[in-house]
Enzyme design. Structure first.
Site, PDB file in Angstrom:
ATOM      1  N   LYS A 126       0.710  -1.288  -0.036  1.00 19.96           N
ATOM      2  CA  LYS A 126      -0.067   0.191  -0.025  1.00 19.96           C
ATOM      3  C   LYS A 126       0.832   1.325   0.092  1.00 19.96           C
ATOM      4  O   LYS A 126       1.954   1.275   0.303  1.00 19.96           O
ATOM      5  CB  LYS A 126      -0.802  -0.067   1.132  1.00 19.96           C
ATOM      6  CG  LYS A 126      -2.143   0.937   1.333  1.00 19.96           C
ATOM      7  CD  LYS A 126      -3.334   0.339   0.639  1.00 19.96           C
ATOM      8  CE  LYS A 126      -4.380   1.362   0.305  1.00 19.96           C
ATOM      9  NZ  LYS A 126      -5.668   0.442  -0.160  1.00 19.96           N
ATOM     10  N   ASP A 166      -7.143   4.358  -4.480  1.00 19.69           N
ATOM     11  CA  ASP A 166      -7.551   4.443  -3.191  1.00 19.69           C
ATOM     12  C   ASP A 166      -8.445   5.687  -2.702  1.00 19.69           C
ATOM     13  O   ASP A 166      -8.619   6.557  -3.842  1.00 19.69           O
ATOM     14  CB  ASP A 166      -7.038   3.994  -2.103  1.00 19.69           C
ATOM     15  CG  ASP A 166      -7.458   3.408  -0.889  1.00 19.69           C
ATOM     16  OD1 ASP A 166      -8.136   2.523  -0.492  1.00 19.69           O
ATOM     17  OD2 ASP A 166      -7.391   4.338   0.428  1.00 19.69           O
TER      18      ASP A 166
HETATM   19  P1  NDP Z   1     -13.037   7.970  -2.514  1.00 19.05           P
HETATM   20  O1  NDP Z   1     -12.005   8.877  -2.358  1.00 19.05           O
HETATM   21  O2  NDP Z   1     -13.453   7.719  -3.928  1.00 19.05           O
HETATM   22  O3  NDP Z   1     -14.237   8.199  -1.665  1.00 19.05           O
HETATM   23  C1  NDP Z   1     -14.206   8.223  -0.241  1.00 19.05           C
HETATM   24  C2  NDP Z   1     -15.403   8.649   0.441  1.00 19.05           C
HETATM   25  O4  NDP Z   1     -15.579   8.498   1.922  1.00 19.05           O
HETATM   26  C3  NDP Z   1     -15.573  10.119   0.416  1.00 19.05           C
HETATM   27  O5  NDP Z   1     -17.089  10.281   0.060  1.00 19.05           O
HETATM   28  C4  NDP Z   1     -15.242  10.595   1.501  1.00 19.05           C
HETATM   29  O6  NDP Z   1     -15.834  11.901   1.514  1.00 19.05           O
HETATM   30  C5  NDP Z   1     -15.632   9.795   2.490  1.00 19.05           C
HETATM   31  N1  NDP Z   1     -14.550   9.748   3.502  1.00 19.05           N
HETATM   32  C6  NDP Z   1     -13.418  10.069   3.776  1.00 19.05           C
HETATM   33  N2  NDP Z   1     -12.877  10.101   4.807  1.00 19.05           N
HETATM   34  C7  NDP Z   1     -13.717  10.131   5.706  1.00 19.05           C
HETATM   35  C8  NDP Z   1     -14.012  10.466   6.990  1.00 19.05           C
HETATM   36  N3  NDP Z   1     -13.153  10.670   7.674  1.00 19.05           N
HETATM   37  N4  NDP Z   1     -15.498  10.508   7.455  1.00 19.05           N
HETATM   38  C9  NDP Z   1     -16.558  10.098   6.519  1.00 19.05           C
HETATM   39  N5  NDP Z   1     -16.314  10.109   5.413  1.00 19.05           N
HETATM   40  C10 NDP Z   1     -15.256  10.064   4.828  1.00 19.05           C
HETATM   41  O7  NDP Z   1     -12.486   6.671  -2.138  1.00 19.05           O
HETATM   42  P2  NDP Z   1     -13.057   5.093  -2.392  1.00 19.05           P
HETATM   43  O8  NDP Z   1     -14.528   5.042  -2.562  1.00 19.05           O
HETATM   44  O9  NDP Z   1     -12.026   4.385  -3.292  1.00 19.05           O
HETATM   45  O10 NDP Z   1     -12.669   4.307  -0.745  1.00 19.05           O
HETATM   46  C11 NDP Z   1     -13.379   4.300   0.194  1.00 19.05           C
HETATM   47  C12 NDP Z   1     -13.106   3.079   0.928  1.00 19.05           C
HETATM   48  O11 NDP Z   1     -13.009   1.975   0.423  1.00 19.05           O
HETATM   49  C13 NDP Z   1     -11.636   3.222   1.610  1.00 19.05           C
HETATM   50  O12 NDP Z   1     -11.735   2.655   2.985  1.00 19.05           O
HETATM   51  C14 NDP Z   1     -10.701   2.491   0.736  1.00 19.05           C
HETATM   52  O13 NDP Z   1      -9.558   2.020   1.494  1.00 19.05           O
HETATM   53  C15 NDP Z   1     -11.724   1.381   0.317  1.00 19.05           C
HETATM   54  N6  NDP Z   1     -11.483   0.480  -0.578  1.00 19.05           N
HETATM   55  C16 NDP Z   1     -11.369   1.161  -1.965  1.00 19.05           C
HETATM   56  C17 NDP Z   1     -11.073   0.532  -3.013  1.00 19.05           C
HETATM   57  C18 NDP Z   1     -11.064   0.849  -4.370  1.00 19.05           C
HETATM   58  O14 NDP Z   1     -11.055   0.057  -5.144  1.00 19.05           O
HETATM   59  N7  NDP Z   1     -11.277   2.305  -4.660  1.00 19.05           N
HETATM   60  C19 NDP Z   1     -10.894  -1.258  -3.106  1.00 19.05           C
HETATM   61  C20 NDP Z   1     -10.939  -1.604  -1.522  1.00 19.05           C
HETATM   62  C21 NDP Z   1     -11.433  -0.690  -0.490  1.00 19.05           C
HETATM   63  P3  NDP Z   1     -14.937  13.485   1.704  1.00 19.05           P
HETATM   64  O15 NDP Z   1     -15.188  13.734   0.197  1.00 19.05           O
HETATM   65  O16 NDP Z   1     -15.573  14.124   2.527  1.00 19.05           O
HETATM   66  O17 NDP Z   1     -13.596  13.121   2.021  1.00 19.05           O
END
Ligand code: NDP
Length: 445
Positions: A126, A166
């Site tokens: 990572k 991510d």
């Molecule tokens: P994005 O950046 O596309 O979206 C993240 C989302 O989560 C946004 O809506 C963001 O809001 C919100 N968020 C982030 N931090 C916080 C917080 N502290 N409290 C509340 N909401 C929060 O990321 P992904 O959708 O790609 O990733 C989301 C999760 O999925 C992560 O845990 C990631 O590790 C996991 N994941 C992702 C994969 C992928 O293929 N993308 C694969 C496997 C796991 P804001 O805009 O306000 O920050």
């Protein structure tokens, strides 16, 4: 905890002070695999636990970049190459101001077992940076990504380490980083996944994590003789994972009523309008609060934690780590929630996990339920190696089968080691055994 396992945990605590997320992730895995360690002495004799909790390599570097006004900034970049026993390091890059070495170590450690569960040849890694892409212009993001890759490209390669996206790293960032890698190394190969379709990306990679989470949840529901049909679903986050979880859950007949970001959450009693969310988030890069300005059936509430008070049948936390605590878990259970599948990495605190397990609701930890993202990245790597592109349906079908297999191997391992129905133990054990046995084959390295 068994004396040997406990000694290993103490060692990790000593060496990783100030890394609470990493300690939380290690503690959970070590507790789950204790029965395996007790049953098979070969792992202790070969110090497998001591080795598996220590990254093979950690790279930390300076990332200098200039904003549009010419002001210079410096962020910290990092890549943790955790374990390569079953394949090249594989895992995403996270760009978020909260990122530190402990965050990346926790994610890299989880990735080892997740990647093993997919059945594909991928090790765990990572990376990321404390850079915040929010509010930056495209040019600023490009300059940052180019500077980040100028250093990272010395340490990665299609057969060595293949990063992906991510939080904060989507198609735009991957494109800029791929361009810079190609320019410096003068080679065109699949060194990153999540690429654009025009230059080696895979169909269905964008959808894969969200779809996979729903596919795995569907398997748990089938075991309980039910399905998504007619269910009310709460999904947190509004990024890549959340958006495609909404799409698949809706296709399977559910009504998704909420989404969130780090500022607050929306509740739409008529069901989320996915096209509107995609325009606001994927094209206009706006906040989720903008949704209620265009949709009269929806309300917005400040603060994201309240989302778990919404009554639902199924909850899919798809935002970030530790976003769902013990109290929120109790509220979900009290309100009749029957299933929780994690799209995010470690979104439920240990207290929340305990509540779900005690209540015997269907619960899938992220390393099982969100593995569809990295699995499809693995499929992207296969297509790149073959210089071929599969259709959306082919990739989606393979993804679906992988999620079915993950559910069944986690379920089987949980039964074999005496905790039937506990997919936390099952996923950790099934993921661990394969990596540990490969490490045994390689000798002391
Ligand atoms: P994005 O950046 O596309 O979206 C993240 C989302 O989560 C946004 O809506 C963001 O809001 C919100 N968020 C982030 N931090 C916080 C917080 N502290 N409290 C509340 N909401 C929060 O990321 P992904 O959708 O790609 O990733 C989301 C999760 O999925 C992560 O845990 C990631 O590790 C996991 N994941 C992702 C994969 C992928 O293929 N993308 C694969 C496997 C796991 P804001 O805009 O306000 O920050």
């Amino acid at each position: 905890m068994n004396a040997y396992v406990s000694e290993v945990m103490q060692g990790v605590k000593r060496r990783s002070e100030g890394e609470p997320l990493f300690l939380q992730a290690v503690q959970e895995v070590l507790e789950s695999v204790t029965p395996v360690i007790e049953k098979h002495k070969k792992y202790q004799e070969a110090s497998i636990l001591e080795r598996i909790v220590e990254p093979e390599r950690q790279i930390i570097f300076r990332v200098p970049w200039q904003d549009d006004k010419g002001k210079m900034h410096v962020n910290r970049g990092m890549r943790v190459q955790f374990n390569s026993a079953i394949g090249p390091y594989k895992g995403g890059l996270r760009f978020h101001p909260s990122v530190n070495l402990g965050t990346i170590k926790f994610l890299g450690f989880e990735q080892i077992f997740k990647n093993s569960l997919t059945g594909l040849m991928m090790g765990g890694g990572k990376g990321g940076s404390d850079f915040d892409p929010k509010g930056k212009s495209d040019s600023e993001v490009m300059r940052f990504c180019q500077s980040f890759m100028t250093e990272l490209c010395k340490h990665i390669d299609a057969d060595t380490d293949v990063p992906a996206g991510d939080i904060g790293v989507g198609g735009r960032e991957i494109g800029y980083m791929f361009g810079q890698y190609k320019r410096i190394r003068n080679t065109f190969h699949g060194v990153l996944t999540g690429k654009g379709l025009l230059y080696g990306g895979s169909l269905a990679r964008t959808e894969a994590t969200g779809y996979g989470t729903v596919y795995l949840c569907d398997e748990m529901l089938k075991d309980r003789k039910t399905s998504f049909e007619g269910k009310t679903v709460v999904i947190s986050g509004s990024g890549n994972v959340a958006i495609y979880a909404v799409e698949k859950a809706t296709q399977l007949g559910a009504k998704v009523v909420s989404l969130s970001d780090s500022n607050g959450y929306i509740y739409d009693k008529d069901g989320i309008d996915l096209k509107l969310v995609q325009r606001l988030k994927e094209i206009e890069r706006k906040r989720i609060s903008e949704y209620v300005k265009e949709r009269k059936s929806a309300v917005y509430t400040e603060g994201c934690a309240g989302i778990w008070n919404i009554k639902c049948d199924i909850a899919l936390p798809c935002a970030t780590q530790n976003e769902l605590d013990g109290k929120a878990a109790e509220t979900l259970v009290k309100n009749g929630c029957i299933a929780v599948a994690e799209g995010a990495n470690m979104p439920s605190t240990p207290e929340a996990v305990e509540v779900f397990i005690k209540a015997k609701i269907a619960y899938a930890p992220g390393k099982a339920s969100n593995a569809g993202g990295v699995a499809t990245s693995g499929l992207e790597m296969s297509q790149n190696s073959q210089r071929l592109a599969w259709t959306f349906e082919e990739v989606d079908q393979k993804l679906h089968q992988i999620m079915i297999n993950i559910h069944s191997s986690a379920k089987q391992a949980a039964e074999e080691y005496g905790t039937p129905g506990n997919l936390v133990n099952g996923a950790n054990i099934a993921g661990f055994v394969k990596v540990a046995d490969a490490m045994l084959s390689h000798g002391l390295i």
